[in-house]
Design a protein around this motif. Structure first.
Motif, mmCIF file in Angstrom:
data_model
loop_
_atom_site.group_PDB
_atom_site.id
_atom_site.type_symbol
_atom_site.label_atom_id
_atom_site.label_comp_id
_atom_site.label_asym_id
_atom_site.label_seq_id
_atom_site.Cartn_x
_atom_site.Cartn_y
_atom_site.Cartn_z
ATOM 1 N N VAL A 331 0.836 -1.198 0.000
ATOM 2 C CA VAL A 331 0.000 0.000 0.000
ATOM 3 C C VAL A 331 0.871 1.248 0.000
ATOM 4 O O VAL A 331 0.628 2.194 -0.769
ATOM 5 C CB VAL A 331 -0.951 0.005 1.214
ATOM 6 N N ARG A 332 1.902 1.284 0.843
ATOM 7 C CA ARG A 332 2.744 2.482 0.935
ATOM 8 C C ARG A 332 3.443 2.776 -0.384
ATOM 9 O O ARG A 332 3.462 3.929 -0.856
ATOM 10 C CB ARG A 332 3.780 2.298 2.046
ATOM 11 N N SER A 333 4.021 1.758 -1.004
ATOM 12 C CA SER A 333 4.741 1.966 -2.258
ATOM 13 C C SER A 333 3.799 2.387 -3.378
ATOM 14 O O SER A 333 4.100 3.303 -4.156
ATOM 15 C CB SER A 333 5.496 0.691 -2.633
ATOM 16 N N MET A 334 2.656 1.719 -3.467
ATOM 17 C CA MET A 334 1.677 2.072 -4.504
ATOM 18 C C MET A 334 1.128 3.477 -4.265
ATOM 19 O O MET A 334 0.948 4.248 -5.221
ATOM 20 C CB MET A 334 0.548 1.041 -4.516
ATOM 21 N N ALA A 335 0.896 3.827 -3.002
ATOM 22 C CA ALA A 335 0.394 5.171 -2.682
ATOM 23 C C ALA A 335 1.395 6.237 -3.083
ATOM 24 O O ALA A 335 1.026 7.301 -3.607
ATOM 25 C CB ALA A 335 0.076 5.262 -1.189
ATOM 26 N N ASP A 336 2.689 5.978 -2.862
ATOM 27 C CA ASP A 336 3.724 6.941 -3.261
ATOM 28 C C ASP A 336 3.738 7.134 -4.776
ATOM 29 O O ASP A 336 3.869 8.259 -5.269
ATOM 30 C CB ASP A 336 5.097 6.461 -2.789
ATOM 31 N N ALA A 337 3.621 6.025 -5.537
ATOM 32 C CA ALA A 337 3.607 6.124 -6.997
ATOM 33 C C ALA A 337 2.365 6.870 -7.481
ATOM 34 O O ALA A 337 2.444 7.682 -8.417
ATOM 35 C CB ALA A 337 3.673 4.728 -7.616
ATOM 36 N N MET A 338 1.226 6.616 -6.859
ATOM 37 C CA MET A 338 -0.002 7.320 -7.232
ATOM 38 C C MET A 338 0.094 8.809 -6.901
ATOM 39 O O MET A 338 -0.438 9.651 -7.634
ATOM 40 C CB MET A 338 -1.199 6.678 -6.523
ATOM 41 N N GLU A 339 0.794 9.119 -5.825
ATOM 42 C CA GLU A 339 0.993 10.525 -5.460
ATOM 43 C C GLU A 339 1.848 11.233 -6.502
ATOM 44 O O GLU A 339 1.550 12.363 -6.912
ATOM 45 C CB GLU A 339 1.640 10.611 -4.073
ATOM 46 N N ARG A 340 2.904 10.572 -6.956
ATOM 47 C CA ARG A 340 3.741 11.162 -8.004
ATOM 48 C C ARG A 340 2.922 11.382 -9.274
ATOM 49 O O ARG A 340 3.066 12.408 -9.958
ATOM 50 C CB ARG A 340 4.940 10.255 -8.308
ATOM 51 N N ALA A 341 2.079 10.406 -9.590
ATOM 52 C CA ALA A 341 1.233 10.537 -10.778
ATOM 53 C C ALA A 341 0.282 11.723 -10.639
ATOM 54 O O ALA A 341 0.119 12.525 -11.578
ATOM 55 C CB ALA A 341 0.449 9.245 -11.003
ATOM 56 N N TRP A 342 -0.351 11.853 -9.496
ATOM 57 C CA TRP A 342 -1.331 12.936 -9.299
ATOM 58 C C TRP A 342 -0.654 14.301 -9.437
ATOM 59 O O TRP A 342 -1.215 15.229 -10.024
ATOM 60 C CB TRP A 342 -1.982 12.790 -7.929
ATOM 61 N N GLU A 343 0.549 14.441 -8.905
ATOM 62 C CA GLU A 343 1.270 15.712 -8.981
ATOM 63 C C GLU A 343 1.621 16.074 -10.418
ATOM 64 O O GLU A 343 1.802 17.258 -10.736
ATOM 65 C CB GLU A 343 2.542 15.629 -8.133
ATOM 66 N N GLN A 344 1.712 15.069 -11.296
ATOM 67 C CA GLN A 344 2.070 15.327 -12.695
ATOM 68 C C GLN A 344 0.887 15.106 -13.642
ATOM 69 O O GLN A 344 1.085 14.847 -14.823
ATOM 70 C CB GLN A 344 3.238 14.419 -13.105
ATOM 71 N N ARG A 345 -0.330 15.212 -13.134
ATOM 72 C CA ARG A 345 -1.496 14.902 -13.971
ATOM 73 C C ARG A 345 -1.631 15.826 -15.172
ATOM 74 O O ARG A 345 -2.251 15.459 -16.170
ATOM 75 C CB ARG A 345 -2.775 14.884 -13.144
#
Length: 378
Positions: A331-345
């Motif tokens: 969950v933590r690793s996937m959440a970090d990747a999703m956060e990076r994605a959201w910041e670059q949407r």
């Protein structure tokens, strides 16, 4: 030539079926005989029906017990299967046709569990080809018969992996170079899809596409990430496409996290274009993988992805270019990747174009013909 196909899938169809079906269709066109051995687990898929109409023969074998039935009934039925298998090999109908080639479709290691198939192969000169669709990057799964797996690999003319990542894991697990291995891409229906207009809605739609089995596809990891506080004020909706044994669990987890109004379960879908007309980003939090067609289809349609670093994901997607990579299936690793994605949407549309370019460079346009050519050298 007589071509025997052995599928171990426990549902009428899946991504692992696309390659052998493509090869079988090519073989039938060229006048070869095709025999399919499959588990009886529901009505045949339309693609199977089409192969049968074109001359293939389907032999159902015993071995599948429907999940969800009462425990005692399940034990009783499994006992009957074991007894029946002692009296007659479940592959006898297939081998009665005296196939020249056996094309085995499973995971990287399932051949080691199919002891009755290996016994049948011992009594025939048929050439063996093994199609490995996924493995897991851990060592020492309980009960895995590595000696039988290595022996089967050595017997095979070719061991076909769907990604370089799967091949490297198998080499490490088996302590072998697997000199007869090769990587083959699964087919993608590119004739009907291409870059689709990027969604412009204020609410961003995410998609998870694949069988609802969390040990494989890890959908629970995304739900765990979206449960975190930072996602509550953001405008997003998660669309889950597919069916499987863990559908009930995932719906319960969605309710437990209070996400019922932000998650929709759509069941199985046949038109991938409809998925990507609506959704902007693929989430693929797999715990184990080969090279999922859902990723390639999303890329071809011009959509970036957030993927765990399993199977062949990193071979198709580079961090920050065609999508984002979660180093671990947590969950933590996937959440970090999703956060990076959201910041670059703001960059997703351009990343989707890059994803399409990368997919078009990597895919095999005629995988069925490639496999058939291999078999004809047997």
């Amino acid at each position: 030539m007589k071509i025997g196909i052995v599928s171990i899938i426990k549902e009428p169809w899946g991504g692992s079926e696309e390659l052998w079906a493509d090869m079988a269709a090519e073989a039938l066109k060229e006048g070869h005989e095709v025999f399919v051995s499959a588990l009886k687990c529901g009505p045949p898929h339309p693609k199977t029906v089409n192969l049968l109409k074109n001359g293939a023969k389907l032999f159902y074998r015993r071995g599948f017990v429907q999940p969800g039935i009462p425990f005692l009934q399940r034990i009783f039925r499994k006992g009957l299967i074991i007894l029946a298998n002692k009296l007659q090999n479940p592959f006898h109908r297939l081998f009665k046709e005296r196939p020249d080639v056996i094309f085995y479709v499973g995971t990287s290691y399932s051949i080691g569990e199919d002891v009755l198939l290996l016994k049948a192969l011992d009594k025939t000169p048929a050439a063996l080809y093994i199609n490995c669709n996924l493995n897991h990057d851990v060592r020492g799964f309980g009960g895995t018969r590595y000696d039988l797996i290595k022996a089967a690999y050595q017997r095979a003319r070719k061991v076909l992996f769907v990604s370089e990542g799967n091949l490297e894991i198998a080499r490490r697990h088996l302590c072998s170079n697997i000199d007869n291995a090769m990587v083959i891409r699964n087919p993608v229906n590119l004739a009907n899809i291409g870059i689709l207009p990027f969604p412009e809605e204020e609410t961003v739609n995410f998609a998870m596409v694949g069988i609802l089995v969390t040990d494989h596809k890890g959908q629970d990891l995304v739900l765990g990430a979206l449960h975190q506080e930072q996602w509550r004020a953001r405008k997003w909706h998660l669309n889950i496409y597919g069916a499987g044994l863990d559908e009930g669990y995932l719906k319960q987890l969605t309710a437990f996290y209070g996400l019922n109004d932000r998650v929709t379960f759509h069941g199985k879908v046949n038109d991938i274009k409809e998925v990507w007309k609506k959704n902007s980003l693929l989430l693929m939090p797999s715990r184990q993988e080969g090279m999922p067609l859902a990723v390639v289809e999303a890329m071809v349609c011009g959509r970036p992805s957030v993927l765990t670093d399993v199977g062949g994901h990193r071979e198709w997607v580079t961090e920050g270019q065609q999508g984002f990579i979660s180093p671990g299936a947590t969950v933590r690793s996937m959440a970090d990747a999703m956060e990076r994605a959201w910041e670059q949407r703001a960059d997703w549309k351009q990343m989707g174009i890059a994803a399409n370019t990368a997919a078009m460079e990597r895919y095999n346009p005629v995988p069925g013909k490639t496999i058939l050519k291999l078999l004809l050298t047997a």
